[in-house]
Design an enzyme around this catalytic site. Sequence first.
Site, short mmCIF file in Angstrom:
data_model
loop_
_atom_site.label_atom_id
_atom_site.label_comp_id
_atom_site.label_asym_id
_atom_site.label_seq_id
_atom_site.Cartn_x
_atom_site.Cartn_y
_atom_site.Cartn_z
N TYR A 212 4.54 7.45 8.02
CA TYR A 212 5.06 6.15 7.56
C TYR A 212 4.96 5.14 8.71
O TYR A 212 4.45 4.03 8.54
CB TYR A 212 6.52 6.32 7.11
CG TYR A 212 7.19 5.05 6.63
CD1 TYR A 212 7.07 4.63 5.31
CD2 TYR A 212 7.96 4.27 7.50
CE1 TYR A 212 7.70 3.47 4.87
CE2 TYR A 212 8.59 3.10 7.06
CZ TYR A 212 8.46 2.71 5.75
OH TYR A 212 9.07 1.56 5.32
N LYS B 284 2.69 1.66 9.03
CA LYS B 284 3.30 0.33 9.20
C LYS B 284 2.82 -0.33 10.50
O LYS B 284 2.64 -1.56 10.54
CB LYS B 284 4.83 0.45 9.19
CG LYS B 284 5.40 0.89 7.84
CD LYS B 284 5.09 -0.12 6.75
CE LYS B 284 5.79 0.19 5.44
NZ LYS B 284 5.49 -0.77 4.36
P1 NAD Z 1 11.41 0.55 -3.59
O1 NAD Z 1 11.11 1.99 -3.69
O2 NAD Z 1 12.74 0.05 -4.00
O3 NAD Z 1 10.30 -0.30 -4.36
C1 NAD Z 1 8.94 -0.03 -4.16
C2 NAD Z 1 8.14 -0.51 -5.35
O4 NAD Z 1 6.76 -0.22 -5.07
C3 NAD Z 1 8.51 0.20 -6.64
O5 NAD Z 1 8.67 -0.72 -7.68
C4 NAD Z 1 7.34 1.14 -6.89
O6 NAD Z 1 7.09 1.39 -8.27
C5 NAD Z 1 6.19 0.38 -6.24
N1 NAD Z 1 5.07 1.25 -5.85
C6 NAD Z 1 5.13 2.47 -5.27
N2 NAD Z 1 3.89 2.95 -5.11
C7 NAD Z 1 3.04 2.01 -5.58
C8 NAD Z 1 1.63 1.94 -5.69
N3 NAD Z 1 0.82 2.95 -5.31
N4 NAD Z 1 1.07 0.82 -6.22
C9 NAD Z 1 1.86 -0.19 -6.64
N5 NAD Z 1 3.20 -0.17 -6.60
C10 NAD Z 1 3.78 0.93 -6.07
O7 NAD Z 1 11.12 0.19 -2.05
P2 NAD Z 1 11.56 -1.09 -1.15
O8 NAD Z 1 12.64 -0.66 -0.26
O9 NAD Z 1 11.72 -2.28 -2.02
O10 NAD Z 1 10.25 -1.21 -0.25
C11 NAD Z 1 9.31 -2.28 -0.36
C12 NAD Z 1 8.53 -2.35 0.93
O11 NAD Z 1 9.41 -2.60 2.02
C13 NAD Z 1 7.78 -1.05 1.27
O12 NAD Z 1 6.52 -1.34 1.79
C14 NAD Z 1 8.66 -0.42 2.32
O13 NAD Z 1 7.95 0.44 3.19
C15 NAD Z 1 9.18 -1.66 3.04
N6 NAD Z 1 10.39 -1.42 3.81
C16 NAD Z 1 11.55 -1.03 3.22
C17 NAD Z 1 12.69 -0.79 3.99
C18 NAD Z 1 14.00 -0.36 3.38
O14 NAD Z 1 14.94 -0.04 4.15
N7 NAD Z 1 14.16 -0.34 2.08
C19 NAD Z 1 12.62 -0.94 5.38
C20 NAD Z 1 11.43 -1.34 5.96
C21 NAD Z 1 10.32 -1.57 5.17
#
Ligand code: NAD
Length: 259
Positions: free
Chosen positions: A155, A159
């Site tokens: 991961y 990133k």
């Molecule tokens: P989440 O799991 O709540 O939402 C992710 C969304 O992406 C979902 O709707 C899912 O269906 C969709 N998805 C998954 N695989 C996919 C694919 N192959 N093609 C298209 N859509 C797909 O996650 P989140 O927390 O909202 O994360 C969003 C972004 O933020 C991600 O890139 C994650 O790495 C990043 N992020 C999140 C956090 C955190 O703490 N939540 C921290 C740092 C970075």
Amino acid sequence: MKLKDQIAAITGAGRGIGRAIALKLAQEGANIVVSDIDLELAEKTVTEIYEIGSKAVAHKVDVCNYDEMNQLGEKALTAFDRPLEIMINNAGITQAKNIFDITPDEWDLMLNIHLRGSFFGMQMAGKIMKKTGKGSIVNMASVYGREGHPLTAHYSASKAGIIDLTKSFAKALAPSEIRVNSVAPSVVETDLWDLGDAQMSKLKGLKKGQAKEERLKQIPLGRSAKPEDIANTVSFLVSKDAEFITGECVHVTGGALMV
Ligand code: NAD
């Protein structure tokens, strides 16, 4: 209404951070292509956008699928009769696993969704924006892409790659006045973090929720982020207010990472 009538596409916009970004950009007046691998979730976000008085269309896209990603631009043009001006590469997954147990398939999936997905999302949007001479792209990175982590090596690497790809595209597109930035959150209250916490707590022999508690102790502002905290930053980055910012990675971490 900083983004009035602009056309934006967001991947992974069915829930979590992507949904919050879609709603925020819509509140600022943008018309949104809400894409997600889960069409039902995307349609729910579209309904919410209509409730706040803006326009949106749902589109099923697996960001690993090159053809589906390329159709995003056409979808925007067909739906709103205007080319794409804002592209947000947000879709993502998480997995906490010991560095020695990550399998080749798990590695490929992680790198494909984050790195390949963001690369071809930027390539697709960049081609359209170069023709029109305007646009802005934001990629979702993570603080783990800055720091590395023994339980999320794949991961974190994906990133870190996004942060670097952002700079390459920013340099390539700057002569056309197209800006490309990334955002690096730490802990955001979404399903993804709940899953990460459950997996990480188990690996550390802790109870569910304890890995998150440990992480929260490292945040000077004393709380996790709401998806809206990230959406507000993205909305700023794609607006004219950020017209001199490109190639940047903005940390939205409550002070957990200060550089
Ligand atoms: P989440 O799991 O709540 O939402 C992710 C969304 O992406 C979902 O709707 C899912 O269906 C969709 N998805 C998954 N695989 C996919 C694919 N192959 N093609 C298209 N859509 C797909 O996650 P989140 O927390 O909202 O994360 C969003 C972004 O933020 C991600 O890139 C994650 O790495 C990043 N992020 C999140 C956090 C955190 O703490 N939540 C921290 C740092 C970075």
